[in-house]
Design an enzyme around this catalytic site. Structure first.
Site, PDB file in Angstrom:
ATOM      1  N   THR A 131      -1.326 -51.391   1.755  1.00  0.00           N
ATOM      2  CA  THR A 131      -2.342 -51.617   0.738  1.00  0.00           C
ATOM      3  C   THR A 131      -2.249 -50.596  -0.401  1.00  0.00           C
ATOM      4  O   THR A 131      -1.789 -49.468  -0.190  1.00  0.00           O
ATOM      5  CB  THR A 131      -3.745 -51.506   1.382  1.00  0.00           C
ATOM      6  OG1 THR A 131      -4.730 -51.512   0.360  1.00  0.00           O
ATOM      7  CG2 THR A 131      -3.910 -50.229   2.193  1.00  0.00           C
ATOM      8  N   ASP A 132      -2.750 -50.981  -1.566  1.00  0.00           N
ATOM      9  CA  ASP A 132      -2.794 -50.029  -2.693  1.00  0.00           C
ATOM     10  C   ASP A 132      -3.861 -48.946  -2.478  1.00  0.00           C
ATOM     11  O   ASP A 132      -3.878 -47.943  -3.198  1.00  0.00           O
ATOM     12  CB  ASP A 132      -3.036 -50.766  -4.025  1.00  0.00           C
ATOM     13  CG  ASP A 132      -4.367 -51.494  -4.099  1.00  0.00           C
ATOM     14  OD1 ASP A 132      -5.096 -51.553  -3.083  1.00  0.00           O
ATOM     15  OD2 ASP A 132      -4.689 -52.016  -5.186  1.00  0.00           O
ATOM     16  N   GLU A 133      -4.750 -49.151  -1.482  1.00  0.00           N
ATOM     17  CA  GLU A 133      -5.828 -48.172  -1.276  1.00  0.00           C
ATOM     18  C   GLU A 133      -5.298 -46.813  -0.832  1.00  0.00           C
ATOM     19  O   GLU A 133      -6.004 -45.814  -0.915  1.00  0.00           O
ATOM     20  CB  GLU A 133      -6.857 -48.698  -0.269  1.00  0.00           C
ATOM     21  CG  GLU A 133      -7.528 -49.960  -0.749  1.00  0.00           C
ATOM     22  CD  GLU A 133      -8.860 -50.259  -0.080  1.00  0.00           C
ATOM     23  OE1 GLU A 133      -9.387 -49.407   0.639  1.00  0.00           O
ATOM     24  OE2 GLU A 133      -9.365 -51.371  -0.300  1.00  0.00           O
ATOM     25  N   TYR A 156     -10.330 -46.471   6.624  1.00  0.00           N
ATOM     26  CA  TYR A 156      -9.353 -47.577   6.547  1.00  0.00           C
ATOM     27  C   TYR A 156      -8.110 -47.151   5.779  1.00  0.00           C
ATOM     28  O   TYR A 156      -6.984 -47.243   6.290  1.00  0.00           O
ATOM     29  CB  TYR A 156      -9.991 -48.815   5.882  1.00  0.00           C
ATOM     30  CG  TYR A 156      -8.954 -49.823   5.424  1.00  0.00           C
ATOM     31  CD1 TYR A 156      -8.176 -50.536   6.339  1.00  0.00           C
ATOM     32  CD2 TYR A 156      -8.716 -50.051   4.055  1.00  0.00           C
ATOM     33  CE1 TYR A 156      -7.204 -51.445   5.923  1.00  0.00           C
ATOM     34  CE2 TYR A 156      -7.750 -50.953   3.630  1.00  0.00           C
ATOM     35  CZ  TYR A 156      -6.995 -51.648   4.573  1.00  0.00           C
ATOM     36  OH  TYR A 156      -6.030 -52.533   4.156  1.00  0.00           O
ATOM     37  N   LYS A 160      -4.169 -46.547   7.021  1.00  0.00           N
ATOM     38  CA  LYS A 160      -3.011 -47.268   6.462  1.00  0.00           C
ATOM     39  C   LYS A 160      -1.998 -46.266   5.888  1.00  0.00           C
ATOM     40  O   LYS A 160      -0.794 -46.429   6.047  1.00  0.00           O
ATOM     41  CB  LYS A 160      -3.456 -48.264   5.383  1.00  0.00           C
ATOM     42  CG  LYS A 160      -4.256 -49.457   5.880  1.00  0.00           C
ATOM     43  CD  LYS A 160      -3.498 -50.373   6.827  1.00  0.00           C
ATOM     44  CE  LYS A 160      -2.415 -51.182   6.155  1.00  0.00           C
ATOM     45  NZ  LYS A 160      -1.831 -52.211   7.073  1.00  0.00           N
TER      46      LYS A 160
HETATM   47  P1  NAD Z   1      -7.455 -59.683   8.479  1.00  0.00           P
HETATM   48  O1  NAD Z   1      -8.490 -58.729   8.951  1.00  0.00           O
HETATM   49  O2  NAD Z   1      -7.858 -60.992   7.905  1.00  0.00           O
HETATM   50  O3  NAD Z   1      -6.452 -60.024   9.690  1.00  0.00           O
HETATM   51  C1  NAD Z   1      -5.969 -59.043  10.571  1.00  0.00           C
HETATM   52  C2  NAD Z   1      -5.385 -59.740  11.799  1.00  0.00           C
HETATM   53  O4  NAD Z   1      -4.889 -58.737  12.698  1.00  0.00           O
HETATM   54  C3  NAD Z   1      -6.417 -60.568  12.590  1.00  0.00           C
HETATM   55  O5  NAD Z   1      -5.889 -61.837  12.890  1.00  0.00           O
HETATM   56  C4  NAD Z   1      -6.645 -59.747  13.853  1.00  0.00           C
HETATM   57  O6  NAD Z   1      -6.972 -60.539  14.987  1.00  0.00           O
HETATM   58  C5  NAD Z   1      -5.287 -59.064  14.027  1.00  0.00           C
HETATM   59  N1  NAD Z   1      -5.399 -57.812  14.792  1.00  0.00           N
HETATM   60  C6  NAD Z   1      -6.288 -56.804  14.604  1.00  0.00           C
HETATM   61  N2  NAD Z   1      -6.113 -55.851  15.528  1.00  0.00           N
HETATM   62  C7  NAD Z   1      -5.064 -56.250  16.312  1.00  0.00           C
HETATM   63  C8  NAD Z   1      -4.412 -55.689  17.435  1.00  0.00           C
HETATM   64  N3  NAD Z   1      -4.796 -54.512  17.941  1.00  0.00           N
HETATM   65  N4  NAD Z   1      -3.379 -56.369  17.991  1.00  0.00           N
HETATM   66  C9  NAD Z   1      -2.987 -57.568  17.487  1.00  0.00           C
HETATM   67  N5  NAD Z   1      -3.586 -58.159  16.427  1.00  0.00           N
HETATM   68  C10 NAD Z   1      -4.616 -57.505  15.855  1.00  0.00           C
HETATM   69  O7  NAD Z   1      -6.542 -58.860   7.468  1.00  0.00           O
HETATM   70  P2  NAD Z   1      -5.819 -59.320   6.120  1.00  0.00           P
HETATM   71  O8  NAD Z   1      -6.759 -59.202   5.012  1.00  0.00           O
HETATM   72  O9  NAD Z   1      -5.110 -60.597   6.355  1.00  0.00           O
HETATM   73  O10 NAD Z   1      -4.761 -58.130   5.983  1.00  0.00           O
HETATM   74  C11 NAD Z   1      -3.496 -58.210   6.631  1.00  0.00           C
HETATM   75  C12 NAD Z   1      -2.698 -56.948   6.318  1.00  0.00           C
HETATM   76  O11 NAD Z   1      -2.512 -56.832   4.919  1.00  0.00           O
HETATM   77  C13 NAD Z   1      -3.394 -55.662   6.776  1.00  0.00           C
HETATM   78  O12 NAD Z   1      -2.411 -54.790   7.271  1.00  0.00           O
HETATM   79  C14 NAD Z   1      -4.009 -55.111   5.502  1.00  0.00           C
HETATM   80  O13 NAD Z   1      -4.086 -53.708   5.544  1.00  0.00           O
HETATM   81  C15 NAD Z   1      -3.012 -55.575   4.458  1.00  0.00           C
HETATM   82  N6  NAD Z   1      -3.561 -55.806   3.103  1.00  0.00           N
HETATM   83  C16 NAD Z   1      -4.663 -56.594   2.914  1.00  0.00           C
HETATM   84  C17 NAD Z   1      -5.124 -56.849   1.610  1.00  0.00           C
HETATM   85  C18 NAD Z   1      -6.325 -57.731   1.335  1.00  0.00           C
HETATM   86  O14 NAD Z   1      -6.771 -57.827   0.194  1.00  0.00           O
HETATM   87  N7  NAD Z   1      -6.884 -58.422   2.331  1.00  0.00           N
HETATM   88  C19 NAD Z   1      -4.467 -56.284   0.522  1.00  0.00           C
HETATM   89  C20 NAD Z   1      -3.348 -55.467   0.758  1.00  0.00           C
HETATM   90  C21 NAD Z   1      -2.895 -55.252   2.053  1.00  0.00           C
HETATM   91  O1  DAU Z   2      -6.963 -53.166  -2.416  1.00  0.00           O
HETATM   92  C1  DAU Z   2      -6.533 -53.799  -1.242  1.00  0.00           C
HETATM   93  C2  DAU Z   2      -7.673 -53.854  -0.241  1.00  0.00           C
HETATM   94  O2  DAU Z   2      -8.584 -54.844  -0.714  1.00  0.00           O
HETATM   95  C3  DAU Z   2      -7.205 -54.211   1.168  1.00  0.00           C
HETATM   96  O3  DAU Z   2      -6.372 -53.182   1.645  1.00  0.00           O
HETATM   97  C4  DAU Z   2      -8.401 -54.382   2.120  1.00  0.00           C
HETATM   98  O4  DAU Z   2      -7.959 -54.797   3.387  1.00  0.00           O
HETATM   99  C5  DAU Z   2      -9.322 -55.424   1.528  1.00  0.00           C
HETATM  100  O5  DAU Z   2     -10.478 -55.533   2.334  1.00  0.00           O
HETATM  101  C6  DAU Z   2      -9.722 -55.063   0.083  1.00  0.00           C
HETATM  102  O6  DAU Z   2     -10.567 -53.889   0.074  1.00  0.00           O
HETATM  103  P1  DAU Z   2     -11.880 -53.769  -0.864  1.00  0.00           P
HETATM  104  O7  DAU Z   2     -12.791 -52.797  -0.229  1.00  0.00           O
HETATM  105  O8  DAU Z   2     -11.494 -53.579  -2.284  1.00  0.00           O
HETATM  106  O9  DAU Z   2     -12.440 -55.292  -0.706  1.00  0.00           O
HETATM  107  P2  DAU Z   2     -13.941 -55.862  -0.514  1.00  0.00           P
HETATM  108  O10 DAU Z   2     -13.852 -57.350  -0.659  1.00  0.00           O
HETATM  109  O11 DAU Z   2     -14.594 -55.308   0.690  1.00  0.00           O
HETATM  110  O12 DAU Z   2     -14.692 -55.281  -1.796  1.00  0.00           O
HETATM  111  C7  DAU Z   2     -14.263 -55.566  -3.105  1.00  0.00           C
HETATM  112  C8  DAU Z   2     -15.180 -54.815  -4.059  1.00  0.00           C
HETATM  113  O13 DAU Z   2     -16.497 -55.396  -3.997  1.00  0.00           O
HETATM  114  C9  DAU Z   2     -15.366 -53.353  -3.709  1.00  0.00           C
HETATM  115  O14 DAU Z   2     -15.480 -52.580  -4.913  1.00  0.00           O
HETATM  116  C10 DAU Z   2     -16.693 -53.305  -2.937  1.00  0.00           C
HETATM  117  C11 DAU Z   2     -17.476 -54.433  -3.583  1.00  0.00           C
HETATM  118  N1  DAU Z   2     -18.427 -55.170  -2.676  1.00  0.00           N
HETATM  119  C12 DAU Z   2     -17.957 -55.600  -1.477  1.00  0.00           C
HETATM  120  C13 DAU Z   2     -18.796 -56.298  -0.608  1.00  0.00           C
HETATM  121  C14 DAU Z   2     -18.295 -56.767   0.734  1.00  0.00           C
HETATM  122  C15 DAU Z   2     -19.705 -55.419  -3.091  1.00  0.00           C
HETATM  123  O15 DAU Z   2     -20.108 -55.037  -4.213  1.00  0.00           O
HETATM  124  N2  DAU Z   2     -20.548 -56.093  -2.238  1.00  0.00           N
HETATM  125  C16 DAU Z   2     -20.144 -56.539  -1.018  1.00  0.00           C
HETATM  126  O16 DAU Z   2     -20.984 -57.127  -0.276  1.00  0.00           O
END
Ligand code: NAD
Ligand code: DAU
Length: 350
Positions: A131-133, A156, A160
């Protein structure tokens, strides 16, 4: 057939990656390993679950014996590792799960790959999806590049960042063939409604408050999930061994502006007078350690591997709203059960 392991394939991004690989590469046998936490959902893969080049395995990536047995059985050529605890707010209330899955689980997989590939690393690849975080927070200007110093702030993002370092350490120390990508915020179908966009869509549809943290001024760089899946495909196949690629859409939105756009689209789709849903916006207590701004420079990926995002945000958001409105049953199923308890704990006191 080449056996490829995808971890976390029942989650949001993982399900799009699995669908793409199973459909586009009949010469691959895709093994989807997922323990099915609250975020994992086999309904995300109904359309491909009976394909002959797909197998689902329910197991925990922290279980070293199970991982070693799985690698011994399938002799994987490649691993695309997405399994993780992924929600920042949950990491604030329960950091240990993030340490276990994101750090320990990644090392368990690295060990299993190393053991399986020892003596012959040729053609093998361990792809860690990150992730970019990990880069922390930007001020009003600038972008994250692959050279930006790591500066994570939440449990988190720290977990990562730690896993990224460990993946690089296994490359430098043991010669494990690896590649890493760091992506910005994804949006699209099958995203669990703890995340901002599906949470807001679901609340607007039900006429419930839309919780906006702080003043809504935080900025995120949004990418359509199917474009991320294409980037993962490209990086897995063509990324340089040991290298890192940033993935993002050059698509920055202040949270409050995004919510306004979403309200406008929802009013139109639900035949409500324009301006109705904006009234649901409720400012709530800010997230602890809330990063102000993320913005990705994905120039390296575009120049070196020819990837670019396919969709404009307005178009992607409209498609996303259409999908959630057409898939109410999916939303109802994932928000029954424990989601209600989570929602109360998370938002009641804000
Ligand atoms: P998600 O939470 O939707 O899915 C995560 C999956 O991992 C789930 O299916 C869960 O059951 C599985 N999992 C969790 N713990 C596990 C374990 N111990 N063993 C086996 N499986 C397990 O997540 P996502 O949003 O699809 O993100 C996927 C990946 O991409 C993550 O590594 C996250 O850090 C990265 N990522 C997410 C975003 C985003 O915006 N969602 C952006 C950049 C990177
Ligand atoms: O940047 C990549 C990341 O993006 C991934 O690594 C994470 O897995 C993914 O969850 C996401 O993280 P964020 O924290 O940016 O996403 P989230 O949807 O939780 O929040 C987006 C923005 O909105 C953030 O600034 C917090 C704000 N927010 C979020 C929620 C859930 C609100 O204002 N209200 C809310 O209820």
């Amino acid at each position: 057939m080449k056996n490829i392991l995808v971890t976390g394939g029942a989650g949001f991004i993982g399900s799009h990656v699995v669908r793409r690989l199973v459909s586009n590469y009949p010469e691959y046998h895709i093994v989807n390993l997922d323990v099915l936490t609250y975020a994992g959902n086999l309904a995300n893969l109904r359309d491909i679950e009976n394909r002959s080049n797909y197998t689902f395995v329910r197991a925990d990536i922290t279980d070293a014996n199970a991982m070693q047995e799985l690698f011994a059985k399938y002799q994987f050529e490649g691993v695309i590792h997405l399994a993780a605890e992924s929600h920042v707010d949950r990491s604030i209330s329960n950091p240990m799960e993030f340490i276990m899955t994101n750090i320990v689980g990644t090392v368990v997989l690295l060990n299993a790959a190393r053991e399986c590939w020892k003596g012959n690393m040729e053609g093998k690849r361990f792809y860690h999806v990150s992730t970019d975080e990990v880069y922390g927070s930007l001020g009003e200007t600038g972008y994250f590049t692959e050279e930006t110093r790591y500066d994570p702030h939440s449990p988190y993002s720290s977990s990562k960042a730690s896993s990224d370092h460990l993946v690089r350490a296994y490359h430098d120390t043991y010669g494990l063939p690896i590649v890493i990508s760091n992506c910005s915020n994804n949006y699209g179908s099958f995203q669990f409604p703890e995340k901002l966009i599906p949470l807001a869509i679901n609340n607007i549809r039900q006429g419930k408050n839309i919780p906006v943290y702080g003043k809504g001024e935080n900025i995120r760089d949004w990418l359509f999930v199917e474009d991320h899946a294409v980037a993962i495909d490209v990086i897995y196949h063509y990324g340089k061994n040991g290298d890192t690629y940033n993935v993002g859409g050059h698509n920055e939105w202040k949270n409050i502006d995004l919510i306004h756009l979403l309200c406008k689209i929802m009013d139109r789709k639900l035949d409500r007078p324009e301006g109705t849903s904006v009234g649901l916006i409720t400012y709530v207590k800010d997230r602890a350690g809330h990063d102000l701004r993320y913005a990705i420079d994905s120039g390296k990926l575009q120049r070196e591997l020819g990837w670019k995002p396919s969709l404009q945000f307005e178009e992607g958001l409209e498609k996303t709203v259409d999908w959630y409105l057409a898939n109410q049953k999916w939303m109802d199923e994932v928000t029954s059960g424990d989601y209600k308890n989570y929602y109360e704990r998370q938002y009641q006191l804000r």
